[in-house]
Design a protein around this motif. Sequence first.
Motif, short mmCIF file in Angstrom:
data_model
loop_
_atom_site.label_atom_id
_atom_site.label_comp_id
_atom_site.label_asym_id
_atom_site.label_seq_id
_atom_site.Cartn_x
_atom_site.Cartn_y
_atom_site.Cartn_z
N LEU A 144 -55.75 5.02 14.90
CA LEU A 144 -55.18 3.69 15.05
C LEU A 144 -54.99 3.03 13.68
O LEU A 144 -53.99 2.35 13.44
CB LEU A 144 -56.08 2.83 15.93
CG LEU A 144 -56.17 3.20 17.41
CD1 LEU A 144 -57.22 2.34 18.11
CD2 LEU A 144 -54.81 3.04 18.09
N ASP A 145 -55.94 3.24 12.80
CA ASP A 145 -55.86 2.64 11.46
C ASP A 145 -54.66 3.19 10.69
O ASP A 145 -53.95 2.43 10.00
CB ASP A 145 -57.16 2.91 10.70
CG ASP A 145 -57.17 2.24 9.34
OD1 ASP A 145 -57.11 1.00 9.29
OD2 ASP A 145 -57.21 2.96 8.32
N GLN A 146 -54.42 4.47 10.83
CA GLN A 146 -53.26 5.07 10.15
C GLN A 146 -51.96 4.48 10.69
O GLN A 146 -51.05 4.14 9.91
CB GLN A 146 -53.26 6.58 10.33
CG GLN A 146 -52.11 7.27 9.61
CD GLN A 146 -52.13 8.78 9.78
OE1 GLN A 146 -52.87 9.31 10.61
NE2 GLN A 146 -51.34 9.49 9.00
N LEU A 147 -51.86 4.33 12.00
CA LEU A 147 -50.67 3.74 12.60
C LEU A 147 -50.52 2.28 12.18
O LEU A 147 -49.41 1.80 11.92
CB LEU A 147 -50.74 3.86 14.12
CG LEU A 147 -49.50 3.43 14.91
CD1 LEU A 147 -48.30 4.30 14.52
CD2 LEU A 147 -49.76 3.49 16.40
N SER A 148 -51.64 1.57 12.08
CA SER A 148 -51.62 0.17 11.66
C SER A 148 -51.10 0.05 10.23
O SER A 148 -50.30 -0.85 9.91
CB SER A 148 -53.02 -0.43 11.77
OG SER A 148 -53.05 -1.75 11.28
N ARG A 149 -51.53 0.93 9.35
CA ARG A 149 -51.06 0.90 7.96
C ARG A 149 -49.55 1.15 7.89
O ARG A 149 -48.83 0.50 7.12
CB ARG A 149 -51.82 1.94 7.14
CG ARG A 149 -53.30 1.59 6.94
CD ARG A 149 -54.03 2.72 6.22
NE ARG A 149 -55.47 2.46 6.16
CZ ARG A 149 -56.06 1.75 5.21
NH1 ARG A 149 -55.32 1.22 4.22
NH2 ARG A 149 -57.36 1.56 5.22
N GLN A 150 -49.08 2.09 8.70
CA GLN A 150 -47.64 2.37 8.73
C GLN A 150 -46.86 1.16 9.24
O GLN A 150 -45.78 0.84 8.73
CB GLN A 150 -47.38 3.59 9.61
CG GLN A 150 -47.92 4.89 9.03
CD GLN A 150 -47.77 6.05 9.99
OE1 GLN A 150 -47.74 5.86 11.20
NE2 GLN A 150 -47.67 7.26 9.45
N LEU A 151 -47.42 0.49 10.24
CA LEU A 151 -46.78 -0.72 10.78
C LEU A 151 -46.69 -1.80 9.71
O LEU A 151 -45.62 -2.41 9.52
CB LEU A 151 -47.59 -1.22 11.99
CG LEU A 151 -47.15 -2.56 12.60
CD1 LEU A 151 -45.75 -2.46 13.18
CD2 LEU A 151 -48.15 -3.00 13.67
N ASN A 152 -47.79 -2.06 9.02
CA ASN A 152 -47.81 -3.12 8.00
C ASN A 152 -46.97 -2.76 6.77
O ASN A 152 -46.50 -3.66 6.06
CB ASN A 152 -49.25 -3.43 7.60
CG ASN A 152 -49.97 -4.26 8.65
OD1 ASN A 152 -49.52 -5.33 9.02
ND2 ASN A 152 -51.10 -3.76 9.13
N ASP A 153 -46.76 -1.46 6.55
CA ASP A 153 -45.95 -1.03 5.40
C ASP A 153 -44.47 -0.93 5.76
O ASP A 153 -43.64 -0.56 4.91
CB ASP A 153 -46.44 0.32 4.90
CG ASP A 153 -47.79 0.23 4.21
OD1 ASP A 153 -48.18 -0.89 3.82
OD2 ASP A 153 -48.46 1.28 4.06
N GLY A 154 -44.13 -1.24 7.03
CA GLY A 154 -42.74 -1.19 7.45
C GLY A 154 -42.18 0.21 7.57
O GLY A 154 -40.97 0.42 7.42
#
Length: 328
Positions: free
Chosen positions: A49-59
């Motif tokens: 989930l954290d990896q997906l969250s980072r991708q989301l916040n990085d656009g």
Amino acid sequence: MKLATLKDGTRDGQLVLVSRDLKTAVVADGIAPTLQRALDDWAFIAPQLDQLSRQLNDGKLRRTFDFEPKDCMAPLPRAFQWADGSAYLNHVELVRKARNAEMPASFRDDPLMYQGGSDDFLGAHDDIVLAREEWGIDFEAEIAVITDDVPMGAAPDAAFQQIRLLMLVNDVSLRNLIPDELAKGFGFFQSKPASSFSPVAVTPDELGDAWRDAKVHLPLRSSWNGKLVGQPNAGVDMAFNFAQLVAHAAKTRRLRAGAIVGSGTVSNQDAKKGYSCIAEKRCRETIADGKPTTQFMAFGDTIRIEMLDDEGRPVFGAIEQTVAAPGG
């Protein structure tokens, strides 16, 4: 990470990750279909989930959508445990002083806590539907943590390590039903209808330096019918921190992943900080003038509860509800 649960026609909703600015989201069902499922295997699922969250916040994601809090259920629409403390002793002292009762010395060493109904929580924008105004409808602005498994008898330091998420709470209370229930000597039940939670639950790291000593050091804002009535700092005058509250709840039983433990009404000794529940305002009026003048909530009233970071940005999204009659 910021996590939310979208309404999808099921009891437990659909898990999504929400961007740090609360503007966009992505479905996380490829990792875990629900928040409870994620909590059940947090050590394995959280890094994904954290990896997906980072991708989301990085656009870096394509399949995102605009995040709409009105489409959210509570982060955990139903939970295995909901235990609410009363960690702000100023609130307890005011309530007891208003009825000319001394606060027992034990209250300073041993937290108050009750077990609430956890099978049917409200989303942040769901109406507070109640049959009668005369029950004394009140909001209570609080913070809560969601835990992983906590062993029975865990010390506060160990309990602290099992805190996974934080969220805001509106612990709705029916003040005029409370005295008769407590007089029976068996605690709250009918006087505590369904509680409401913020649109998103956040991991402690999202709070930065505001999360320290197992407390959230930010103001909790309550606006009743559009008027700001309270903004006490949740890190001030908290006699028992969340590590102590979770340890207290686990003294004689294990807590399972997804257990929710609340702080109780956030309250500061400084009266200029306002109030997080109407009962506290009424207690101050009784102490000063011999009787309360502020009325409880009526049908059509609104309550907004939110927490902003040091730069004025919302952390959890807002709880924003209207009190309504059945069928209204």
